[in-house]
Write a protein that holds these residues in place. Structure first.
Motif, PDB file in Angstrom:
ATOM      1  N   VAL A   1      20.380  16.069 -21.952  1.00  0.00           N
ATOM      2  CA  VAL A   1      21.647  16.644 -22.410  1.00  0.00           C
ATOM      3  C   VAL A   1      21.580  16.955 -23.899  1.00  0.00           C
ATOM      4  CG1 VAL A   1      24.071  16.112 -22.857  1.00  0.00           C
ATOM      5  CG2 VAL A   1      23.097  15.642 -20.617  1.00  0.00           C
ATOM      6  N   THR A   2      21.035  16.026 -24.682  1.00  0.00           N
ATOM      7  CA  THR A   2      20.930  16.243 -26.126  1.00  0.00           C
ATOM      8  C   THR A   2      20.099  17.478 -26.446  1.00  0.00           C
ATOM      9  OG1 THR A   2      21.082  13.863 -26.530  1.00  0.00           O
ATOM     10  CG2 THR A   2      20.203  15.214 -28.296  1.00  0.00           C
ATOM     11  N   LEU A   3      18.917  17.569 -25.861  1.00  0.00           N
ATOM     12  CA  LEU A   3      18.032  18.695 -26.159  1.00  0.00           C
ATOM     13  C   LEU A   3      18.632  20.013 -25.690  1.00  0.00           C
ATOM     14  CD1 LEU A   3      14.600  17.070 -25.235  1.00  0.00           C
ATOM     15  CD2 LEU A   3      15.518  17.506 -27.514  1.00  0.00           C
ATOM     16  N   THR A   4      19.218  20.011 -24.490  1.00  0.00           N
ATOM     17  CA  THR A   4      19.783  21.254 -23.960  1.00  0.00           C
ATOM     18  C   THR A   4      20.972  21.707 -24.786  1.00  0.00           C
ATOM     19  OG1 THR A   4      19.109  20.577 -21.731  1.00  0.00           O
ATOM     20  CG2 THR A   4      20.711  22.355 -21.894  1.00  0.00           C
ATOM     21  N   HIS A   5      21.853  20.775 -25.126  1.00  0.00           N
ATOM     22  CA  HIS A   5      23.054  21.146 -25.871  1.00  0.00           C
ATOM     23  C   HIS A   5      22.697  21.642 -27.265  1.00  0.00           C
ATOM     24  CE1 HIS A   5      26.894  20.497 -28.034  1.00  0.00           C
ATOM     25  NE2 HIS A   5      27.387  20.944 -26.895  1.00  0.00           N
ATOM     26  N   THR A   6      21.797  20.931 -27.937  1.00  0.00           N
ATOM     27  CA  THR A   6      21.394  21.350 -29.280  1.00  0.00           C
ATOM     28  C   THR A   6      20.704  22.714 -29.232  1.00  0.00           C
ATOM     29  OG1 THR A   6      21.117  19.053 -29.940  1.00  0.00           O
ATOM     30  CG2 THR A   6      20.060  20.714 -31.308  1.00  0.00           C
ATOM     31  N   GLY A   7      19.779  22.866 -28.302  1.00  0.00           N
ATOM     32  CA  GLY A   7      19.103  24.151 -28.169  1.00  0.00           C
ATOM     33  C   GLY A   7      20.056  25.270 -27.821  1.00  0.00           C
TER      34      GLY A   7
END
Length: 448
Positions: A275-281
Motif C-alpha cells: 500500500v505504501t509503495l503503490t500510494h506513494t508511486g
C-alpha cells in the motif's frame, strides 16, 4: 527548462510513494471549479454577474479564466435569439491556497440588450463555463419591472456569490447548469432579491485539520529550517496513520481476505508495504502527469483509478472464491483430528490487495507535492509523501496483525466458531467480490 528538471527529478524518484489527507484551502477540494451566474432582467436589457472560484490544481493547470471566456460560456436566449454580452467590469484575484499554491477568483459584470417589455418572452439560460471540471454550479435569476413565471432557479444567490458556502450543501453541492422561464412585463411589482445565505465558513472537521493546514503552510513557506522540516516529516507520518484509520483504504477487504485465507503476520506486513509503495508511486505519477500535461483533468484520473481499484478487488475476491470452492470439493472428507489443512494467501492475492488499497492517491497529497515542486522543493515534497505512506502502512499493518491475533486466539474454542471457520474462505471471498463491485460502481458514478 525548470519544468523539464522537475519532470526528470520525479522520474528518478518514481519508485517512492505519495500520501494524502484532505486539503483545507478549498471547500469542495483542490480539483474544483465553482461557478455562479446571477441574472437580473429589465424590460430592455439583461444584466449578469458571473463568478468563478477556482481551486489550486485547476489554477495551476488551466489557462487563467477571463471574462471573455465566461461571457462566451453563458448562453442566454430570449425568444430563441441569443443575447450578445458586453463586459462592464472584470477582476481576477489570486490568493494563497494549500501547499503554497494559488487559488483564483474571477468576477465579471455583463450586460446585453433584450426586448422584454413588449410581452411575454421565453428565456433559456445555460452556463457551460469549464464544464469538464467538478465543483459547485449555481444559477439565480430575478427581475426588475419583469416577472419571471415558471422559473426553475432561485431569485438570489445561496452562497453570497461563492464567498460563503452553506455547510449543509458541501457534501452534496448544487449542480445547476441551465434554467428556463417566461419573462412577463410587470411594472407594478418589481421582484426583490432574497437576502443571500450567510452561513459561517466551515473548515475541516476533526482535530487534525489544523495540523494539515500547518503542513500545507510549511511546504509553501518562504523559510524551511531543518527542525521545521523534521517536524513536518513526523507530522506527515501521524497524518498518514490517522488518514488510514478513516473509513476506506481496504481495511475491511484486507481483514476478510486474511481471515478467510489463513493469513499470516508477514502477509499483513506485505499488504501494508505494498500500500505504501503503490500510494506513494501513484501520487508522484499523477503529480508528474498534471505538471506535464495541462489538459489532463485530475478528478477524472482519480475516478478511473477508483474504478480500477474496485475491479482489482473484485478480481481478487473472485479468484479466492474459485480457489476455495475447488479446495472444498477436493477435501470433502473428514479429518481425524477435526481440522483442515491451512491454505495461506497467495503472493498475487497479497500483492493485488496492497495495490488496490493504495491505487487511488489523495488530492491533498497532490497539493503537498505540487506546492513543493513549484518552490523547487521536489525532494522534500516526495519525502513528505513517503512519510505519509509509511503512516498509512503502519495503521493498515497493525489492523491486519490485530485481526490475525484475535483469530488465532479464539479459533477452535467454540464449536460454533469452528463450524463457521469451515465456511470462512468462500463466504469472505464472496464478500470481497461484492465490496469490489461496489467500490467500482461508486467511483464510476463520479466520472462525468
Amino acid at each position: 527548462m525548470r519544468r523539464a528538471l522537475v519532470v526528470l527529478g520525479l522520474a528518478l524518484c518514481g519508485f517512492l510513494v505519495l500520501p494524502v489527507a484532505p486539503a483545507a484551502a478549498h471547500p469542495l477540494g483542490n480539483f474544483s471549479v465553482n461557478r455562479y451566474a446571477g441574472l437580473t432582467l429589465h424590460p430592455y436589457r439583461v444584466d449578469a454577474v458571473v463568478v468563478a472560484d477556482v481551486a489550486e490544481l485547476p489554477t495551476l493547470q488551466d489557462p487563467a479564466p477571463s471574462c471573455a471566456e465566461a461571457a462566451g460560456a453563458l448562453t442566454v436566449s430570449v425568444a430563441r435569439s441569443r443575447l450578445e454580452w458586453t463586459v462592464d467590469s472584470s477582476s481576477l484575484a489570486l490568493t494563497d491556497g494549500a501547499g503554497g499554491l494559488k487559488t483564483s477568483r474571477l468576477e465579471c459584470r455583463l450586460t446585453a440588450p433584450a426586448a422584454l417589455g413588449a410581452g411575454p418572452a421565453a428565456v433559456t439560460v445555460d452556463n457551460g463555463f469549464r464544464a469538464d471540471r467538478i465543483g459547485w454550479r449555481e444559477l439565480a435569476a430575478t427581475g426588475i419591472g419583469v416577472r419571471l413565471d415558471g422559473s426553475s432557479v432561485p431569485g438570489a444567490t445561496i452562497s453570497d456569490e461563492l464567498r460563503r458556502y452553506p455547510d449543509d450543501l458541501l457534501s452534496s453541492p448544487p449542480d445547476v447548469r441551465s434554467a428556463s422561464f417566461t419573462a412577463v412585463p410587470d411594472r407594478a411589482a418589481a421582484a426583490a432579491a432574497a437576502a443571500p445565505a450567510r452561513a459561517s465558513g466551515a473548515g475541516l472537521a476533526g482535530p487534525l485539520a489544523g495540523a494539515e493546514r500547518w503542513l500545507d503552510s510549511v511546504v509553501g513557506g518562504a523559510r524551511l529550517t531543518p527542525l521545521v522540516g523534521l517536524l513536518a516529516v513526523l507530522l506527515a507520518l501521524v497524518l498518514g496513520a490517522a488518514h488510514a484509520a478513516l473509513p476506506g483504504h481496504g481495511k475491511t477487504v484486507m481483514a476478510a481476505y486474511l481471515a478467510g485465507r489463513a493469513g499470516r503476520p508477514r502477509d499483513a506486513v506485505a499488504v501494508g508495504a505494498t500500500v505504501t509503495l503503490t500510494h506513494t508511486g501513484g501520487v508522484i505519477a499523477l503529480g508528474l502527469l498534471l505538471t506535464t500535461f495541462a489538459g489532463v483533468a485530475g478528478e477524472s484520473v482519480l475516478g478511473w483509478l477508483g474504478v480500477a481499484s474496485g475491479v482489482l478487488v473484485a478480481a481478487i475476491g473472485l479468484g479466492a472464491l474459485l480457489s476455495a470452492l475447488r479446495r472444498r470439493r477436493a477435501h470433502h472428507h473428514a479429518h481425524a483430528h477435526g481440522h483442515e489443512h491451512s491454505h495461506g494467501p497467495g503472493r498475487w492475492g497479497i500483492a493485488g490487495l496492497g495495490v488496490a488499497g493504495g491505487l487511488v492517491p489523495s488530492p491533498s497529497a497532490l497539493v503537498v507535492l505540487l506546492g513543493a515542486i513549484a518552490l523547487g522543493r521536489t525532494a522534500f515534497g516526495i519525502l513528505l509523501v513517503f512519510a505519509y505512506g509509511l503512516g498509512m502502512a503502519a495503521t493498515l499493518t497493525a489492523a491486519g496483525l490485530l485481526l490475525i491475533r484475535v483469530r488465532d486466539r479464539f479459533a477452535g474454542r467454540l464449536r460454533l466458531l469452528e463450524r463457521w471457520r469451515r465456511a470462512w474462505p468462500p463466504a469472505t471471498a464472496a464478500l470481497i467480490v461484492v465490496v469490489g463491485l461496489g467500490l467500482a460502481g461508486r467511483a464510476l458514478s463520479t466520472i462525468a
